[in-house]
Design a protein around this motif. Structure first.
Motif, PDB file in Angstrom:
ATOM      1  N   UNK A   1     -10.046  12.622  -7.623  1.00 60.98           N
ATOM      2  CA  UNK A   1      -9.364  11.319  -7.597  1.00 60.98           C
ATOM      3  C   UNK A   1      -8.055  11.447  -6.807  1.00 60.98           C
ATOM      4  N   UNK A   2      -7.909  10.598  -5.775  1.00 59.09           N
ATOM      5  CA  UNK A   2      -6.668  10.638  -4.990  1.00 59.09           C
ATOM      6  C   UNK A   2      -5.478  10.192  -5.838  1.00 59.09           C
ATOM      7  N   UNK A   3      -4.302  10.715  -5.448  1.00 55.48           N
ATOM      8  CA  UNK A   3      -3.056  10.290  -6.103  1.00 55.48           C
ATOM      9  C   UNK A   3      -2.051   9.899  -5.026  1.00 55.48           C
ATOM     10  N   UNK A   4      -1.043   9.125  -5.424  1.00 52.92           N
ATOM     11  CA  UNK A   4       0.095   8.880  -4.531  1.00 52.92           C
ATOM     12  C   UNK A   4       1.289   9.606  -5.129  1.00 52.92           C
ATOM     13  N   UNK A   5       2.026  10.305  -4.277  1.00 56.23           N
ATOM     14  CA  UNK A   5       3.243  10.993  -4.707  1.00 56.23           C
ATOM     15  C   UNK A   5       4.420  10.323  -4.003  1.00 56.23           C
ATOM     16  N   UNK A   6       5.352   9.820  -4.798  1.00 48.95           N
ATOM     17  CA  UNK A   6       6.452   8.998  -4.266  1.00 48.95           C
ATOM     18  C   UNK A   6       7.794   9.596  -4.653  1.00 48.95           C
ATOM     19  N   UNK A   7       8.693   9.750  -3.682  1.00 46.12           N
ATOM     20  CA  UNK A   7      10.086  10.135  -3.955  1.00 46.12           C
ATOM     21  C   UNK A   7      10.890   8.845  -3.835  1.00 46.12           C
ATOM     22  N   UNK A   8      11.293   8.271  -4.937  1.00 44.07           N
ATOM     23  CA  UNK A   8      11.850   6.911  -4.946  1.00 44.07           C
ATOM     24  C   UNK A   8      13.321   6.845  -4.605  1.00 44.07           C
ATOM     25  N   UNK A   9      13.858   5.628  -4.649  1.00 46.84           N
ATOM     26  CA  UNK A   9      15.290   5.400  -4.470  1.00 46.84           C
ATOM     27  C   UNK A   9      15.711   5.065  -3.055  1.00 46.84           C
ATOM     28  N   UNK A  10      14.718   4.899  -2.136  1.00 46.13           N
ATOM     29  CA  UNK A  10      15.074   4.581  -0.737  1.00 46.13           C
ATOM     30  C   UNK A  10      14.862   3.096  -0.442  1.00 46.13           C
ATOM     31  N   UNK A  11      15.887   2.386   0.000  1.00 46.05           N
ATOM     32  CA  UNK A  11      15.679   0.957   0.341  1.00 46.05           C
ATOM     33  C   UNK A  11      14.694   0.826   1.497  1.00 46.05           C
ATOM     34  N   UNK A  12      13.716  -0.067   1.376  1.00 44.93           N
ATOM     35  CA  UNK A  12      12.741  -0.275   2.455  1.00 44.93           C
ATOM     36  C   UNK A  12      13.413  -1.012   3.613  1.00 44.93           C
ATOM     37  N   UNK A  13      12.997  -0.659   4.831  1.00 41.33           N
ATOM     38  CA  UNK A  13      13.510  -1.410   5.993  1.00 41.33           C
ATOM     39  C   UNK A  13      12.479  -1.320   7.110  1.00 41.33           C
ATOM     40  N   UNK A  14      12.469  -2.363   7.942  1.00 40.18           N
ATOM     41  CA  UNK A  14      11.535  -2.368   9.084  1.00 40.18           C
ATOM     42  C   UNK A  14      10.639  -3.590   9.056  1.00 40.18           C
ATOM     43  N   UNK A  15       9.619  -3.548   9.897  1.00 40.03           N
ATOM     44  CA  UNK A  15       8.710  -4.695  10.067  1.00 40.03           C
ATOM     45  C   UNK A  15       7.280  -4.230   9.873  1.00 40.03           C
ATOM     46  N   UNK A  16       6.475  -5.009   9.165  1.00 32.36           N
ATOM     47  CA  UNK A  16       5.034  -4.684   9.042  1.00 32.36           C
ATOM     48  C   UNK A  16       4.195  -5.930   9.300  1.00 32.36           C
ATOM     49  N   UNK A  17       2.996  -5.694   9.800  1.00 28.91           N
ATOM     50  CA  UNK A  17       2.012  -6.768  10.003  1.00 28.91           C
ATOM     51  C   UNK A  17       1.098  -6.795   8.781  1.00 28.91           C
ATOM     52  N   UNK A  18       0.880  -7.970   8.222  1.00 30.21           N
ATOM     53  CA  UNK A  18       0.060  -8.102   7.017  1.00 30.21           C
ATOM     54  C   UNK A  18      -1.411  -8.251   7.418  1.00 30.21           C
TER      55      UNK A  18
END
Ligand code: EPZ
Length: 425
Positions: free
Chosen positions: A1-18
Protein backbone atom coordinates in the motif's frame (compact mmCIF):
# COMPACT_ATOMS: atom_id res chain seq x y z
CA UNK A 1 0.00 0.00 0.00
CA UNK A 2 1.46 3.36 -1.05
CA UNK A 3 1.90 6.09 1.56
CA UNK A 4 2.46 9.84 1.43
CA UNK A 5 5.21 11.28 3.61
CA UNK A 6 4.81 15.00 4.32
CA UNK A 7 7.12 17.47 6.09
CA UNK A 8 4.59 20.16 7.01
CA UNK A 9 4.68 23.83 7.92
CA UNK A 10 5.53 25.28 4.48
CA UNK A 11 3.16 27.90 3.01
CA UNK A 12 2.05 26.83 -0.49
CA UNK A 13 2.88 29.16 -3.36
CA UNK A 14 2.75 29.05 -7.15
CA UNK A 15 0.27 28.23 -9.90
CA UNK A 16 -1.40 24.92 -10.82
CA UNK A 17 -3.75 23.82 -13.59
CA UNK A 18 -6.81 21.93 -12.34
CA UNK A 19 -7.56 18.64 -14.12
CA UNK A 20 -10.93 17.49 -15.49
CA UNK A 21 -13.81 16.55 -13.19
CA UNK A 22 -14.05 12.89 -12.13
CA UNK A 23 -17.75 13.27 -11.36
CA UNK A 24 -18.47 14.67 -14.81
CA UNK A 25 -16.24 12.25 -16.72
CA UNK A 26 -17.72 9.06 -15.18
CA UNK A 27 -21.38 9.59 -16.25
CA UNK A 28 -20.27 11.03 -19.62
CA UNK A 29 -18.12 7.96 -20.30
CA UNK A 30 -21.14 5.78 -19.47
CA UNK A 31 -23.36 7.92 -21.73
CA UNK A 32 -20.94 7.40 -24.64
CA UNK A 33 -22.53 3.93 -24.92
CA UNK A 34 -25.58 5.66 -26.41
CA UNK A 35 -23.86 6.70 -29.66
CA UNK A 36 -22.92 4.10 -32.26
CA UNK A 37 -19.40 5.12 -33.09
CA UNK A 38 -16.26 6.65 -31.58
CA UNK A 39 -16.76 9.37 -28.95
CA UNK A 40 -13.66 11.47 -28.25
CA UNK A 41 -13.44 13.02 -24.74
CA UNK A 42 -10.83 15.64 -23.77
CA UNK A 43 -9.66 16.81 -20.32
CA UNK A 44 -10.35 13.35 -18.84
CA UNK A 45 -8.33 13.07 -15.60
CA UNK A 46 -5.89 10.18 -15.03
CA UNK A 47 -7.57 8.59 -12.00
CA UNK A 48 -8.18 5.08 -10.68
CA UNK A 49 -11.96 5.44 -11.07
CA UNK A 50 -11.56 6.48 -14.73
CA UNK A 51 -9.38 3.42 -15.41
CA UNK A 52 -12.01 1.15 -13.78
CA UNK A 53 -14.77 2.68 -15.95
CA UNK A 54 -12.62 2.16 -19.07
CA UNK A 55 -12.12 -1.45 -17.97
CA UNK A 56 -15.84 -2.02 -17.61
CA UNK A 57 -16.63 -0.44 -21.01
CA UNK A 58 -13.97 -2.68 -22.54
CA UNK A 59 -15.51 -5.76 -20.84
CA UNK A 60 -18.85 -4.74 -22.41
CA UNK A 61 -17.17 -5.00 -25.82
CA UNK A 62 -16.41 -1.33 -26.47
CA UNK A 63 -13.13 -0.30 -28.05
CA UNK A 64 -11.47 2.11 -25.63
CA UNK A 65 -8.20 4.03 -25.95
CA UNK A 66 -6.47 6.71 -23.90
CA UNK A 67 -3.83 9.22 -24.97
CA UNK A 68 -2.90 11.41 -21.99
CA UNK A 69 -6.06 13.27 -20.99
CA UNK A 70 -7.91 12.26 -24.14
CA UNK A 71 -10.10 9.14 -24.19
CA UNK A 72 -11.80 7.46 -27.15
CA UNK A 73 -14.76 5.12 -26.58
CA UNK A 74 -16.35 3.27 -29.51
CA UNK A 75 -19.49 1.42 -28.40
CA UNK A 76 -20.63 0.40 -31.91
CA UNK A 77 -19.15 -3.04 -31.19
CA UNK A 78 -20.42 -3.29 -27.59
CA UNK A 79 -21.95 -6.74 -27.14
CA UNK A 80 -22.93 -7.10 -23.48
CA UNK A 81 -25.31 -5.41 -21.04
CA UNK A 82 -24.02 -7.39 -18.07
CA UNK A 83 -21.71 -5.51 -15.69
CA UNK A 84 -19.44 -8.07 -14.00
CA UNK A 85 -19.68 -8.27 -10.20
CA UNK A 86 -15.92 -7.98 -9.67
CA UNK A 87 -15.85 -4.65 -11.54
CA UNK A 88 -19.06 -3.39 -9.87
CA UNK A 89 -17.36 -3.95 -6.51
CA UNK A 90 -14.30 -1.95 -7.61
CA UNK A 91 -16.35 1.18 -8.17
CA UNK A 92 -19.94 1.89 -7.14
CA UNK A 93 -20.20 4.55 -9.86
CA UNK A 94 -20.64 1.64 -12.29
CA UNK A 95 -24.31 2.15 -11.39
CA UNK A 96 -24.23 4.99 -13.97
CA UNK A 97 -24.16 2.28 -16.65
CA UNK A 98 -27.75 1.18 -15.92
CA UNK A 99 -29.47 4.01 -17.79
CA UNK A 100 -27.39 3.90 -20.99
CA UNK A 101 -27.27 0.09 -21.19
CA UNK A 102 -31.05 -0.13 -20.69
CA UNK A 103 -31.57 2.49 -23.42
CA UNK A 104 -29.10 0.80 -25.80
CA UNK A 105 -29.89 -2.89 -25.33
CA UNK A 106 -33.36 -2.88 -23.70
CA UNK A 107 -31.85 -4.74 -20.77
CA UNK A 108 -29.07 -4.43 -18.18
CA UNK A 109 -27.82 -6.43 -15.24
CA UNK A 110 -25.67 -5.01 -12.46
CA UNK A 111 -24.97 -5.87 -8.84
CA UNK A 112 -26.00 -3.95 -5.75
CA UNK A 113 -23.07 -1.51 -5.46
CA UNK A 114 -23.25 -1.68 -1.68
CA UNK A 115 -22.27 0.98 0.78
CA UNK A 116 -18.87 2.49 1.39
CA UNK A 117 -17.03 4.29 4.18
CA UNK A 118 -19.19 7.42 3.85
CA UNK A 119 -22.60 5.80 3.92
CA UNK A 120 -25.19 3.28 2.80
CA UNK A 121 -25.34 4.75 -0.72
CA UNK A 122 -28.83 3.40 -1.58
CA UNK A 123 -30.00 3.28 -5.21
CA UNK A 124 -33.77 3.12 -4.71
CA UNK A 125 -34.36 6.39 -6.59
CA UNK A 126 -32.28 5.14 -9.54
CA UNK A 127 -34.42 1.97 -9.75
CA UNK A 128 -37.79 3.68 -9.27
CA UNK A 129 -36.88 6.20 -11.99
CA UNK A 130 -36.06 3.43 -14.47
CA UNK A 131 -39.28 1.59 -13.50
CA UNK A 132 -41.27 4.78 -14.17
CA UNK A 133 -39.82 4.78 -17.70
CA UNK A 134 -41.06 1.23 -18.24
CA UNK A 135 -38.30 -1.05 -16.95
CA UNK A 136 -39.20 -4.31 -15.21
CA UNK A 137 -36.70 -4.87 -12.37
CA UNK A 138 -35.85 -8.16 -10.64
CA UNK A 139 -33.37 -8.48 -7.79
CA UNK A 140 -31.92 -11.76 -6.63
CA UNK A 141 -28.74 -12.59 -4.77
CA UNK A 142 -27.40 -9.08 -5.05
CA UNK A 143 -27.87 -9.02 -8.82
CA UNK A 144 -30.30 -6.50 -10.33
CA UNK A 145 -31.78 -7.30 -13.74
CA UNK A 146 -33.72 -4.68 -15.70
CA UNK A 147 -35.57 -5.18 -18.96
CA UNK A 148 -37.72 -2.85 -21.04
CA UNK A 149 -39.16 -3.69 -24.46
CA UNK A 150 -39.68 0.05 -24.78
CA UNK A 151 -38.89 3.10 -22.62
CA UNK A 152 -41.64 5.73 -22.52
CA UNK A 153 -41.24 9.32 -21.36
CA UNK A 154 -43.10 10.25 -18.17
CA UNK A 155 -43.07 12.58 -15.17
CA UNK A 156 -40.62 11.59 -12.40
CA UNK A 157 -40.18 13.34 -9.04
CA UNK A 158 -37.14 12.62 -6.88
CA UNK A 159 -37.65 12.53 -3.09
CA UNK A 160 -34.09 13.88 -2.77
CA UNK A 161 -32.03 15.65 -5.49
CA UNK A 162 -29.75 12.64 -5.99
CA UNK A 163 -26.88 13.32 -8.43
CA UNK A 164 -26.60 9.73 -9.63
CA UNK A 165 -30.33 9.12 -9.91
CA UNK A 166 -30.72 12.36 -11.91
CA UNK A 167 -27.95 11.26 -14.29
CA UNK A 168 -29.19 7.68 -14.71
CA UNK A 169 -32.72 8.85 -15.50
CA UNK A 170 -31.42 11.44 -18.00
CA UNK A 171 -29.37 8.77 -19.81
CA UNK A 172 -32.27 6.29 -19.89
CA UNK A 173 -34.78 8.89 -21.13
CA UNK A 174 -32.85 10.38 -24.06
CA UNK A 175 -33.88 7.53 -26.44
CA UNK A 176 -37.30 6.92 -24.84
CA UNK A 177 -40.52 7.54 -26.78
CA UNK A 178 -41.96 10.87 -25.71
CA UNK A 179 -40.95 13.44 -23.14
CA UNK A 180 -39.70 12.96 -19.58
CA UNK A 181 -39.97 15.76 -17.00
CA UNK A 182 -37.73 15.18 -13.97
CA UNK A 183 -38.56 17.35 -10.94
CA UNK A 184 -36.51 17.92 -7.77
CA UNK A 185 -33.51 17.04 -9.95
CA UNK A 186 -29.92 17.56 -8.76
CA UNK A 187 -28.44 20.88 -9.94
CA UNK A 188 -24.68 20.16 -9.79
CA UNK A 189 -22.40 21.47 -12.60
CA UNK A 190 -21.66 17.83 -13.51
CA UNK A 191 -25.36 17.42 -14.40
CA UNK A 192 -25.09 20.42 -16.74
CA UNK A 193 -21.96 18.87 -18.28
CA UNK A 194 -23.86 15.62 -18.91
CA UNK A 195 -26.76 17.54 -20.52
CA UNK A 196 -24.31 19.39 -22.81
CA UNK A 197 -22.63 16.12 -23.78
CA UNK A 198 -25.95 14.36 -24.49
CA UNK A 199 -27.09 17.31 -26.63
CA UNK A 200 -23.72 17.26 -28.46
CA UNK A 201 -24.64 13.67 -29.44
CA UNK A 202 -28.02 14.88 -30.76
CA UNK A 203 -30.23 14.55 -27.68
CA UNK A 204 -32.81 17.15 -26.64
CA UNK A 205 -32.31 17.86 -22.92
CA UNK A 206 -33.02 21.20 -21.21
CA UNK A 207 -33.11 22.50 -17.63
CA UNK A 208 -29.92 21.01 -16.17
CA UNK A 209 -28.72 23.30 -13.40
CA UNK A 210 -32.29 23.88 -12.29
CA UNK A 211 -34.54 21.51 -10.33
CA UNK A 212 -36.56 20.57 -13.41
CA UNK A 213 -34.96 18.76 -16.36
CA UNK A 214 -36.93 17.99 -19.54
CA UNK A 215 -35.76 15.22 -21.87
CA UNK A 216 -37.46 14.87 -25.26
CA UNK A 217 -36.73 11.37 -26.57
CA UNK A 218 -34.98 11.15 -29.96
CA UNK A 219 -34.50 8.20 -32.31
CA UNK A 220 -30.69 8.05 -32.48
CA UNK A 221 -27.58 9.61 -31.00
CA UNK A 222 -24.33 10.22 -32.86
CA UNK A 223 -20.64 10.14 -31.95
CA UNK A 224 -19.10 13.49 -31.00
CA UNK A 225 -16.10 15.17 -29.39
CA UNK A 226 -16.43 16.80 -25.97
CA UNK A 227 -14.30 18.50 -23.30
CA UNK A 228 -14.97 17.67 -19.64
CA UNK A 229 -15.36 20.60 -17.18
CA UNK A 230 -12.66 21.27 -14.55
CA UNK A 231 -12.90 19.45 -11.21
CA UNK A 232 -14.40 21.91 -8.71
CA UNK A 233 -13.61 19.62 -5.74
CA UNK A 234 -9.90 19.32 -6.66
CA UNK A 235 -9.84 23.12 -7.11
CA UNK A 236 -11.55 23.62 -3.74
CA UNK A 237 -9.13 21.20 -2.08
CA UNK A 238 -6.15 23.22 -3.38
CA UNK A 239 -7.68 26.54 -2.27
CA UNK A 240 -8.29 25.19 1.24
CA UNK A 241 -4.75 23.76 1.41
CA UNK A 242 -3.31 27.18 0.48
CA UNK A 243 -5.36 28.86 3.22
CA UNK A 244 -4.46 26.17 5.80
CA UNK A 245 -0.71 26.62 5.12
CA UNK A 246 -1.04 30.46 5.04
CA UNK A 247 0.13 30.38 1.46
CA UNK A 248 -0.81 32.20 -1.74
CA UNK A 249 -1.58 30.24 -4.91
CA UNK A 250 -3.18 30.73 -8.31
CA UNK A 251 -5.41 28.11 -9.94
CA UNK A 252 -5.88 27.97 -13.74
CA UNK A 253 -8.41 25.98 -15.77
CA UNK A 254 -11.06 26.42 -13.08
CA UNK A 255 -14.61 27.73 -13.15
CA UNK A 256 -15.10 29.99 -10.12
CA UNK A 257 -18.87 29.97 -10.75
CA UNK A 258 -18.81 26.34 -9.53
CA UNK A 259 -17.18 27.33 -6.21
CA UNK A 260 -19.35 30.22 -4.99
CA UNK A 261 -20.31 28.52 -1.71
CA UNK A 262 -16.68 27.66 -0.85
CA UNK A 263 -15.42 31.15 -1.77
CA UNK A 264 -18.16 32.58 0.48
CA UNK A 265 -17.02 30.39 3.43
CA UNK A 266 -13.33 31.19 2.90
CA UNK A 267 -14.09 34.94 2.80
CA UNK A 268 -16.08 34.57 6.04
CA UNK A 269 -12.91 32.97 7.48
CA UNK A 270 -10.96 36.10 6.47
CA UNK A 271 -9.18 34.53 3.49
CA UNK A 272 -8.55 36.88 0.55
CA UNK A 273 -9.80 35.44 -2.75
CA UNK A 274 -9.97 36.98 -6.22
CA UNK A 275 -11.68 35.13 -9.07
CA UNK A 276 -11.98 36.08 -12.74
CA UNK A 277 -12.63 33.86 -15.78
CA UNK A 278 -10.88 30.57 -15.17
CA UNK A 279 -8.45 31.94 -12.57
CA UNK A 280 -8.76 31.95 -8.77
CA UNK A 281 -6.13 33.58 -6.55
CA UNK A 282 -6.09 32.96 -2.80
CA UNK A 283 -4.00 34.65 -0.08
CA UNK A 284 -4.15 32.97 3.30
CA UNK A 285 -1.43 34.97 4.99
CA UNK A 286 -3.21 35.30 8.33
CA UNK A 287 -4.75 32.88 10.81
CA UNK A 288 -8.28 32.02 9.60
CA UNK A 289 -11.29 33.16 11.62
CA UNK A 290 -13.87 30.64 12.85
CA UNK A 291 -17.06 30.23 10.77
CA UNK A 292 -19.99 29.76 13.10
CA UNK A 293 -22.07 27.42 10.92
CA UNK A 294 -21.55 25.44 7.71
CA UNK A 295 -24.27 23.04 6.52
CA UNK A 296 -23.53 20.66 3.65
CA UNK A 297 -26.37 20.28 1.19
CA UNK A 298 -26.97 19.65 -2.54
CA UNK A 299 -25.59 22.21 -5.01
CA UNK A 300 -25.45 25.20 -4.95
CA UNK A 301 -25.09 24.87 -1.15
CA UNK A 302 -21.79 23.95 0.49
CA UNK A 303 -20.66 20.62 -1.04
CA UNK A 304 -20.31 17.52 1.12
CA UNK A 305 -17.20 16.68 -0.95
CA UNK A 306 -15.35 19.67 0.58
CA UNK A 307 -16.58 19.20 4.16
CA UNK A 308 -13.60 17.23 5.50
CA UNK A 309 -11.11 19.59 3.82
CA UNK A 310 -12.66 22.78 5.23
CA UNK A 311 -12.78 21.14 8.68
CA UNK A 312 -8.97 21.02 8.64
CA UNK A 313 -8.82 24.78 7.95
CA UNK A 314 -11.31 25.51 10.75
CA UNK A 315 -9.38 23.28 13.16
CA UNK A 316 -6.64 25.95 12.93
CA UNK A 317 -9.01 28.95 13.10
CA UNK A 318 -9.29 31.57 15.84
CA UNK A 319 -12.54 30.52 17.55
CA UNK A 320 -15.17 27.77 17.42
CA UNK A 321 -16.89 26.62 14.20
CA UNK A 322 -19.76 24.20 13.61
CA UNK A 323 -20.19 21.92 10.58
CA UNK A 324 -23.40 19.95 9.97
CA UNK A 325 -23.19 17.10 7.42
CA UNK A 326 -26.63 16.40 5.93
CA UNK A 327 -25.83 14.38 2.77
CA UNK A 328 -23.90 11.28 3.92
CA UNK A 329 -24.29 9.64 7.30
CA UNK A 330 -20.68 8.45 7.61
CA UNK A 331 -18.64 11.43 6.50
CA UNK A 332 -16.78 12.28 9.72
CA UNK A 333 -14.25 9.44 9.54
CA UNK A 334 -11.39 11.98 9.32
CA UNK A 335 -12.20 13.52 12.75
CA UNK A 336 -10.44 10.90 14.89
CA UNK A 337 -7.28 11.20 12.79
CA UNK A 338 -7.33 15.02 13.00
CA UNK A 339 -7.74 14.81 16.80
CA UNK A 340 -4.64 12.60 16.87
CA UNK A 341 -2.83 15.49 15.12
CA UNK A 342 -3.88 17.89 17.88
CA UNK A 343 -7.24 19.16 16.60
CA UNK A 344 -10.00 19.85 19.14
CA UNK A 345 -13.16 18.48 17.50
CA UNK A 346 -16.20 16.81 19.03
CA UNK A 347 -18.94 15.10 17.01
CA UNK A 348 -22.59 14.92 18.00
CA UNK A 349 -24.25 12.59 15.44
CA UNK A 350 -24.11 14.66 12.19
CA UNK A 351 -22.69 17.85 13.74
CA UNK A 352 -19.00 18.58 14.39
CA UNK A 353 -17.91 21.29 16.85
CA UNK A 354 -14.43 22.52 15.93
CA UNK A 355 -12.49 24.57 18.51
CA UNK A 356 -9.54 26.14 16.70
CA UNK A 357 -6.02 25.37 17.96
CA UNK A 358 -2.80 27.28 17.15
CA UNK A 359 -1.19 24.34 15.35
CA UNK A 360 -1.44 20.68 14.36
CA UNK A 361 1.35 18.14 14.81
CA UNK A 362 2.50 15.48 12.35
CA UNK A 363 1.41 11.86 12.95
CA UNK A 364 0.87 8.55 11.15
CA UNK A 365 -2.75 8.65 9.93
CA UNK A 366 -4.96 6.49 7.72
CA UNK A 367 -7.13 7.56 4.79
CA UNK A 368 -10.57 5.91 5.08
CA UNK A 369 -12.17 7.38 1.94
CA UNK A 370 -11.39 9.75 -0.89
CA UNK A 371 -12.14 13.18 0.61
CA UNK A 372 -11.17 12.25 4.20
CA UNK A 373 -7.81 11.23 2.74
CA UNK A 374 -7.45 14.57 0.95
CA UNK A 375 -8.25 16.32 4.24
CA UNK A 376 -5.47 14.41 6.02
CA UNK A 377 -3.01 15.50 3.33
CA UNK A 378 -4.00 19.13 3.95
CA UNK A 379 -3.56 18.56 7.70
CA UNK A 380 -0.09 17.13 7.07
CA UNK A 381 0.87 20.11 4.89
CA UNK A 382 -0.21 22.52 7.65
CA UNK A 383 1.12 20.54 10.64
CA UNK A 384 4.47 20.98 12.32
CA UNK A 385 6.66 17.93 11.76
CA UNK A 386 6.27 14.77 9.70
CA UNK A 387 2.96 13.16 8.71
CA UNK A 388 2.55 9.80 7.00
CA UNK A 389 -0.80 9.22 5.29
CA UNK A 390 -1.50 5.52 4.71
CA UNK A 391 -3.97 3.78 2.34
CA UNK A 392 -3.67 6.57 -0.23
CA UNK A 393 -5.27 4.45 -2.96
CA UNK A 394 -8.49 6.06 -1.71
CA UNK A 395 -7.04 9.46 -2.67
CA UNK A 396 -5.82 8.24 -6.06
CA UNK A 397 -9.45 7.55 -6.99
CA UNK A 398 -10.11 11.30 -7.24
CA UNK A 399 -6.81 13.18 -7.42
CA UNK A 400 -4.24 12.77 -10.21
CA UNK A 401 -0.95 12.33 -8.30
CA UNK A 402 -1.90 14.61 -5.39
CA UNK A 403 1.71 14.64 -4.18
CA UNK A 404 2.89 16.17 -7.47
CA UNK A 405 0.16 18.82 -7.32
CA UNK A 406 1.29 19.96 -3.88
CA UNK A 407 5.02 19.51 -4.58
CA UNK A 408 4.64 21.90 -7.52
CA UNK A 409 3.31 24.41 -4.96
CA UNK A 410 6.43 24.07 -2.80
CA UNK A 411 5.29 21.35 -0.39
CA UNK A 412 7.69 18.73 0.94
CA UNK A 413 5.76 15.55 0.11
CA UNK A 414 6.64 12.28 -1.57
CA UNK A 415 4.99 8.93 -2.29
CA UNK A 416 6.48 5.87 -0.64
CA UNK A 417 5.80 2.65 -2.53
CA UNK A 418 6.78 -0.43 -0.53
CA UNK A 419 9.15 -2.70 -2.41
CA UNK A 420 7.48 -5.89 -3.57
CA UNK A 421 8.63 -8.67 -1.23
CA UNK A 422 10.49 -11.30 -3.26
CA UNK A 423 8.40 -14.47 -3.68
CA UNK A 424 9.57 -17.06 -1.16
CA UNK A 425 11.91 -19.40 -3.04
C1 EPZ B 1 -22.34 11.83 -6.29
O1 EPZ B 1 -22.59 10.63 -5.58
C2 EPZ B 1 -20.83 12.01 -6.28
N1 EPZ B 1 -20.20 10.87 -6.97
C3 EPZ B 1 -20.33 12.08 -4.84
O2 EPZ B 1 -18.93 12.32 -4.89
C4 EPZ B 1 -21.00 13.26 -4.16
O3 EPZ B 1 -20.60 13.30 -2.80
C5 EPZ B 1 -22.53 13.09 -4.23
O4 EPZ B 1 -22.93 12.95 -5.62
C6 EPZ B 1 -23.26 14.27 -3.63
O5 EPZ B 1 -22.87 15.44 -4.29
C7 EPZ B 1 -20.18 10.85 -8.32
O6 EPZ B 1 -20.72 11.73 -8.97
C8 EPZ B 1 -19.45 9.70 -8.95
P1 EPZ B 1 -26.37 11.15 -4.37
P2 EPZ B 1 -24.08 9.97 -5.60
O7 EPZ B 1 -27.13 10.16 -5.15
O8 EPZ B 1 -24.69 10.17 -6.93
C9 EPZ B 1 -28.93 9.06 -0.94
C10 EPZ B 1 -16.68 12.02 -4.32
O9 EPZ B 1 -16.07 12.18 -3.26
N2 EPZ B 1 -29.56 8.29 -2.03
O10 EPZ B 1 -26.61 12.61 -4.60
O11 EPZ B 1 -23.98 8.61 -5.05
C11 EPZ B 1 -27.49 8.61 -0.71
O12 EPZ B 1 -27.46 7.50 0.17
C12 EPZ B 1 -18.03 11.34 -4.33
O13 EPZ B 1 -16.27 12.38 -5.46
C13 EPZ B 1 -30.65 7.47 -1.75
O14 EPZ B 1 -31.09 7.37 -0.61
O15 EPZ B 1 -24.80 10.92 -4.53
C14 EPZ B 1 -26.86 9.83 -0.09
O16 EPZ B 1 -27.11 9.84 1.31
C15 EPZ B 1 -18.45 10.86 -2.94
N3 EPZ B 1 -31.21 6.76 -2.77
C16 EPZ B 1 -27.60 10.99 -0.75
O17 EPZ B 1 -28.79 10.43 -1.32
C17 EPZ B 1 -30.75 6.85 -4.07
O18 EPZ B 1 -31.33 6.18 -4.97
C18 EPZ B 1 -26.81 11.70 -1.85
O19 EPZ B 1 -26.53 10.75 -2.82
C19 EPZ B 1 -29.65 7.69 -4.33
C20 EPZ B 1 -29.07 8.40 -3.30
Amino acid sequence: MDKLVIEGGKPLSGTIRIHGAKNAALPIMAASLLADGAVRLRNVPRLLDIEVMLGILSRLGCHVARNGEEVIINSSIANSAHVPEDLMRQMRSSIFLMGPLLAKFGEVSVYQPGGCAIGERKIDMHLSGLEALGAVIEESGGQIRCAAAKLTGTEIHLDFPSVGATENIMMAAVLAEGTTVLTNAAREPEIQDLQNFLNQMGASVTGAGTDTITIQGVKKLYPCEYEIIPDRIVAGTALIAAAATRGSITLSNTNSAHLVSLVHVLRRAGIQIRAHDDIIIVNGLTRPKAVDRIVTSPYPAFPTDLQSQVMVLLSLADGTSIIKETVFEGRFKHVDELVRMGADITVDLHTAIIRGVPRLYGAVVEATDLRAGAALVIAGLAAHGKTTVEHIHHIDRGYDRIEEMFRSLGASVYRETPLKQPDPA
